[in-house]
Write a protein that holds these residues in place. Structure first.
Motif, PDB file in Angstrom:
ATOM      1  N   THR A 181      11.939  -3.750   3.831  1.00  0.00           N
ATOM      2  CA  THR A 181      11.462  -2.525   3.187  1.00  0.00           C
ATOM      3  C   THR A 181      11.479  -1.351   4.164  1.00  0.00           C
ATOM      4  O   THR A 181      11.112  -0.248   3.799  1.00  0.00           O
ATOM      5  CB  THR A 181      10.043  -2.698   2.633  1.00  0.00           C
ATOM      6  OG1 THR A 181       9.151  -2.956   3.713  1.00  0.00           O
ATOM      7  CG2 THR A 181       9.981  -3.816   1.614  1.00  0.00           C
ATOM      8  N   GLN A 188       7.286   3.762  -7.085  1.00  0.00           N
ATOM      9  CA  GLN A 188       7.866   3.483  -5.779  1.00  0.00           C
ATOM     10  C   GLN A 188       7.688   4.703  -4.868  1.00  0.00           C
ATOM     11  O   GLN A 188       7.989   5.830  -5.259  1.00  0.00           O
ATOM     12  CB  GLN A 188       9.342   3.134  -5.914  1.00  0.00           C
ATOM     13  CG  GLN A 188       9.926   2.587  -4.632  1.00  0.00           C
ATOM     14  CD  GLN A 188      11.354   2.122  -4.812  1.00  0.00           C
ATOM     15  OE1 GLN A 188      12.156   2.851  -5.371  1.00  0.00           O
ATOM     16  NE2 GLN A 188      11.643   0.936  -4.337  1.00  0.00           N
ATOM     17  N   HIS A 189       7.187   4.445  -3.662  1.00  0.00           N
ATOM     18  CA  HIS A 189       6.957   5.501  -2.686  1.00  0.00           C
ATOM     19  C   HIS A 189       7.830   5.259  -1.466  1.00  0.00           C
ATOM     20  O   HIS A 189       8.228   4.131  -1.182  1.00  0.00           O
ATOM     21  CB  HIS A 189       5.496   5.514  -2.222  1.00  0.00           C
ATOM     22  CG  HIS A 189       4.532   5.889  -3.290  1.00  0.00           C
ATOM     23  ND1 HIS A 189       4.296   7.181  -3.655  1.00  0.00           N
ATOM     24  CD2 HIS A 189       3.735   5.127  -4.070  1.00  0.00           C
ATOM     25  CE1 HIS A 189       3.388   7.208  -4.618  1.00  0.00           C
ATOM     26  NE2 HIS A 189       3.033   5.967  -4.888  1.00  0.00           N
ATOM     27  N   GLN A 190       8.086   6.330  -0.723  1.00  0.00           N
ATOM     28  CA  GLN A 190       8.782   6.191   0.545  1.00  0.00           C
ATOM     29  C   GLN A 190       8.111   7.102   1.564  1.00  0.00           C
ATOM     30  O   GLN A 190       7.986   8.304   1.341  1.00  0.00           O
ATOM     31  CB  GLN A 190      10.263   6.530   0.423  1.00  0.00           C
ATOM     32  CG  GLN A 190      11.023   6.189   1.686  1.00  0.00           C
ATOM     33  CD  GLN A 190      12.517   6.273   1.505  1.00  0.00           C
ATOM     34  OE1 GLN A 190      13.003   6.966   0.622  1.00  0.00           O
ATOM     35  NE2 GLN A 190      13.244   5.588   2.350  1.00  0.00           N
ATOM     36  N   HIS A 219      10.103   3.864   5.055  1.00  0.00           N
ATOM     37  CA  HIS A 219       9.408   2.672   4.564  1.00  0.00           C
ATOM     38  C   HIS A 219       9.211   2.819   3.064  1.00  0.00           C
ATOM     39  O   HIS A 219       8.557   3.750   2.596  1.00  0.00           O
ATOM     40  CB  HIS A 219       8.060   2.521   5.269  1.00  0.00           C
ATOM     41  CG  HIS A 219       7.228   1.420   4.723  1.00  0.00           C
ATOM     42  ND1 HIS A 219       5.977   1.640   4.206  1.00  0.00           N
ATOM     43  CD2 HIS A 219       7.454   0.103   4.614  1.00  0.00           C
ATOM     44  CE1 HIS A 219       5.468   0.489   3.793  1.00  0.00           C
ATOM     45  NE2 HIS A 219       6.349  -0.454   4.030  1.00  0.00           N
ATOM     46  N   THR A 220       9.798   1.910   2.296  1.00  0.00           N
ATOM     47  CA  THR A 220       9.704   1.935   0.838  1.00  0.00           C
ATOM     48  C   THR A 220       8.700   0.884   0.387  1.00  0.00           C
ATOM     49  O   THR A 220       8.736  -0.248   0.856  1.00  0.00           O
ATOM     50  CB  THR A 220      11.080   1.638   0.209  1.00  0.00           C
ATOM     51  OG1 THR A 220      12.022   2.583   0.726  1.00  0.00           O
ATOM     52  CG2 THR A 220      11.029   1.749  -1.291  1.00  0.00           C
ATOM     53  N   TYR A 221       7.821   1.270  -0.503  1.00  0.00           N
ATOM     54  CA  TYR A 221       6.845   0.315  -1.041  1.00  0.00           C
ATOM     55  C   TYR A 221       6.491   0.702  -2.472  1.00  0.00           C
ATOM     56  O   TYR A 221       6.688   1.831  -2.890  1.00  0.00           O
ATOM     57  CB  TYR A 221       5.586   0.257  -0.162  1.00  0.00           C
ATOM     58  CG  TYR A 221       4.827   1.556  -0.075  1.00  0.00           C
ATOM     59  CD1 TYR A 221       3.755   1.803  -0.923  1.00  0.00           C
ATOM     60  CD2 TYR A 221       5.184   2.531   0.840  1.00  0.00           C
ATOM     61  CE1 TYR A 221       3.060   2.990  -0.853  1.00  0.00           C
ATOM     62  CE2 TYR A 221       4.501   3.715   0.924  1.00  0.00           C
ATOM     63  CZ  TYR A 221       3.441   3.950   0.079  1.00  0.00           C
ATOM     64  OH  TYR A 221       2.754   5.129   0.151  1.00  0.00           O
ATOM     65  N   ASP A 222       5.999  -0.280  -3.214  1.00  0.00           N
ATOM     66  CA  ASP A 222       5.603  -0.072  -4.608  1.00  0.00           C
ATOM     67  C   ASP A 222       4.091   0.028  -4.706  1.00  0.00           C
ATOM     68  O   ASP A 222       3.365  -0.709  -4.043  1.00  0.00           O
ATOM     69  CB  ASP A 222       6.084  -1.227  -5.486  1.00  0.00           C
ATOM     70  CG  ASP A 222       7.592  -1.280  -5.582  1.00  0.00           C
ATOM     71  OD1 ASP A 222       8.206  -0.212  -5.590  1.00  0.00           O
ATOM     72  OD2 ASP A 222       8.142  -2.398  -5.628  1.00  0.00           O
TER      73      ASP A 222
END
Length: 88
Positions: free
Chosen positions: A42, A69-71, A57-60
């Motif tokens: 991620t 979904q955020h980055q 950094h990508t996360y849900d």
């Protein structure tokens, strides 16, 4: 004052400073550890420079009935990470 008289000393000091930055340029694994992230996939390195790196950094985020979904973006320098509040 003697430092100013010898230009070779200035060159060695500049090289030493650049070496310190290069050696302490953190890795993706270091960012995963910093974020306490178990899945390194991620995390992506957007830019890998000699003295610093830029990471994404990508996360849900799961909300009731919704998944967003955020980055986030970080700069890694001297073994540390700084969250960038905006991304160009």
């Amino acid at each position: 004052m003697e430092l100013m008289k010898n230009p070779n000393k200035k060159k060695y000091i500049a090289i030493a400073i650049i070496l310190i930055f290069a050696i302490t340029n953190p890795s993706r694994g270091a960012l995963a550890s910093y974020l306490r992230e178990k899945h390194i996939n991620t995390i992506g390195r957007d830019f890998n420079g000699l003295i610093f790196s830029l990471y994404g950094h990508t996360y849900d985020e799961y909300l009731p009935g919704l998944s967003v979904q955020h980055q986030d973006h970080y700069i890694g320098i001297l073994g540390n990470f700084i969250k960038i509040p905006f991304w160009i």
